[in-house]
Design an enzyme around this catalytic site. Sequence first.
Site, PDB file in Angstrom:
ATOM      1  N   ALA A  68      21.609 -40.752 -19.717  1.00 54.77           N
ATOM      2  CA  ALA A  68      20.306 -41.394 -19.862  1.00 54.77           C
ATOM      3  C   ALA A  68      19.264 -40.361 -20.283  1.00 54.77           C
ATOM      4  O   ALA A  68      19.419 -39.159 -20.051  1.00 54.77           O
ATOM      5  CB  ALA A  68      19.887 -42.050 -18.549  1.00 54.77           C
ATOM      6  N   GLY A 111      25.425 -42.392 -18.012  1.00 50.62           N
ATOM      7  CA  GLY A 111      25.486 -43.704 -18.641  1.00 50.62           C
ATOM      8  C   GLY A 111      26.474 -43.778 -19.781  1.00 50.62           C
ATOM      9  O   GLY A 111      27.036 -44.837 -20.056  1.00 50.62           O
ATOM     10  N   GLU A 114      29.740 -44.385 -18.246  1.00 46.65           N
ATOM     11  CA  GLU A 114      29.764 -45.761 -17.755  1.00 46.65           C
ATOM     12  C   GLU A 114      29.970 -46.763 -18.890  1.00 46.65           C
ATOM     13  O   GLU A 114      30.670 -47.764 -18.716  1.00 46.65           O
ATOM     14  CB  GLU A 114      28.479 -46.052 -16.980  1.00 46.65           C
ATOM     15  CG  GLU A 114      28.427 -45.292 -15.655  1.00 46.65           C
ATOM     16  CD  GLU A 114      27.091 -45.383 -14.961  1.00 46.65           C
ATOM     17  OE1 GLU A 114      27.072 -45.466 -13.731  1.00 46.65           O
ATOM     18  OE2 GLU A 114      26.048 -45.363 -15.667  1.00 46.65           O
ATOM     19  N   GLU A 134      24.993 -37.579 -11.932  1.00 47.88           N
ATOM     20  CA  GLU A 134      23.682 -38.061 -11.494  1.00 47.88           C
ATOM     21  C   GLU A 134      23.210 -37.460 -10.170  1.00 47.88           C
ATOM     22  O   GLU A 134      22.000 -37.338  -9.938  1.00 47.88           O
ATOM     23  CB  GLU A 134      23.697 -39.589 -11.379  1.00 47.88           C
ATOM     24  CG  GLU A 134      23.622 -40.318 -12.706  1.00 47.88           C
ATOM     25  CD  GLU A 134      24.981 -40.560 -13.334  1.00 47.88           C
ATOM     26  OE1 GLU A 134      25.074 -41.382 -14.263  1.00 47.88           O
ATOM     27  OE2 GLU A 134      25.970 -39.910 -12.910  1.00 47.88           O
TER      28      GLU A 134
END
Length: 260
Positions: A68, A111, A114, A134
């Site tokens: 991100a 992300g 993911e 994260e």
Amino acid sequence: WIMEFKHILFEKKDGIAYFTFNRPEVLNAMNTAAWKDLLNAIQMAEADDEIKVIIFTGAGDKAFIAGADIGMLQKMNGVDMLHNTTRVAEVAIENCSKPVIAAVNGFAFGGGCEVALCCDIRIASTNARFGLPETNLGILPGGGGTVRMARMVGVGVAKDMILGGRTLKAEEAKTLGLVWKVVEQDQLLAEATEIAKGIMKKGPIALDLAKRLINHAFDVDMTAALDAECWAFSVLMNTEDKQEGTTAFLEKRDANFKKR
């Protein structure tokens, strides 16, 4: 369906949709606009009958998606996250009726990892790296990383990655079952395309139902899962595609599926 994307390049060729995350100046890190682009892209592909298979990759040779946009995260609060597009986009990938391939070139962190987890098939270049870092930022993987990684490679590996910050190299990811195949970077898209072409020869209704069954295989008990499989098989037995597929096999020719 005509749509322009700000942060994703789109090409449609021979029934395959190629989506390329295109923020190479920040290693394709995802901001709010990019997540909206991703959601719009998967919805567009779902609605386009000419598209049979979807391939995601990243622009440049360093990253699939490096995670991100940290500047964006710093400005967000909890309410913002409740209305964030990230989860909606990732669920749309996972539930898409069409097979989705992640061609992972370089970093797939946060992300990006993911997004790859939501895809049906993952292939990687030799320089690919997978991570869920994260906790370094005082947060946790909020786009399904704790759930999908644990289900895919096991609780131990997921904890090692999320709690311990372990990064998986491409070959290690393959050994663990996260990645199906590892190839040189300059062969990545060609390999993804060959896989897509093979998938396109299969019955599209069968692919859709099989994907749904696999996605939910661990959500219910064994009896319910086997019942669902039986019902899906029964549905397929009444389709024109089943008749065409079996006839083509007996006649030793390629099947011409009509999705009906």
